[in-house]
Design a protein around this motif. Structure first.
Motif: not given
Length: 206
Positions: A175-189
């Motif tokens: 879940i922690f890694l999923l959270t990091i991925t979600a945050l970085l994906a939206n920061l990339t947007v």
């Protein structure tokens, strides 16, 4: 970004050129990525993390082979590139859904929101660049493709694969890694939007 740094097209084309002898059209190779991804999603949903990961790696291999075959047979087309891009989105969503199914009854409102944010970020990363092209904000295609960002598709997939492996040890780590991925994906947007806006502002000032 990561794929272009780690995977040399010239080398992979030489290694994968024998696949052209199978006489499958490049689009057929692209389509083969879907059944592997669907099988991977089902396996993750059943809690079989390693077999699921292997299916998604096989799906990714189809995504590399299709381009190599297209170049080897001189059948590179805009249609093929379009189909490949659309299928990439399906494969990524199937991977995310597989992880969601794996968590099963452990999914609560917080985790559901996390997956929604992750899916949104994954889709919007490609959309903002494609929409800039559609609207003619960035006319230089090379410049457009250089607008990568923190987390492009290759990096997202590597993090999602890491999520699968982490699930073997700890759900909390997954879940922690999923959270990091979600945050970085939206920061990339957000990063890509600013890059496009800055490019459009510079272009209008020329």
């Amino acid at each position: 970004m990561l794929r272009s740094r780690l995977v040399r097209r010239e080398r992979t084309d030489v290694l994968l050129k024998p696949f052209a002898r199978l006489r499958l059209h490049p689009i057929a190779w692209s389509l083969l990525s879907l059944p592997f991804a669907f099988a991977g999603m089902l396996l993750l949903g059943r809690g079989e993390l390693i077999p699921g990961l292997l299916m998604f790696l096989a799906s990714g291999a189809m995504d590399v082979i299709d381009g190599a075959v297209a170049r080897a047979t001189s059948t590179v087309t805009l249609l093929g590139a379009y189909v490949d891009g659309v299928l990439d989105r399906y494969v990524e969503i199937l991977l995310i859904l597989g992880l969601m199914l794996y968590l099963g009854d452990r999914v609560n409102l917080r985790i559901s929101l996390l997956f929604s944010i992750l899916i949104f970020g994954s889709l919007m990363t490609s959309f903002v660049r494609a929409y800039a092209d559609h609207r003619g904000l960035v006319r230089d295609q090379e410049e457009l493709m250089r607008m990568g960002g923190f987390l492009e598709r290759a990096e997202r997939l590597m993090l999602l694969y890491a999520c699968i492996i982490s699930g073997l040890y700890s759900t909390d780590l997954l879940i922690f890694l999923l959270t990091i991925t979600a945050l970085l994906a939206n920061l990339t947007v957000i990063q890509r939007i600013f890059l496009i806006l800055n490019y459009a502002r510079r272009s209008s000032g020329r």
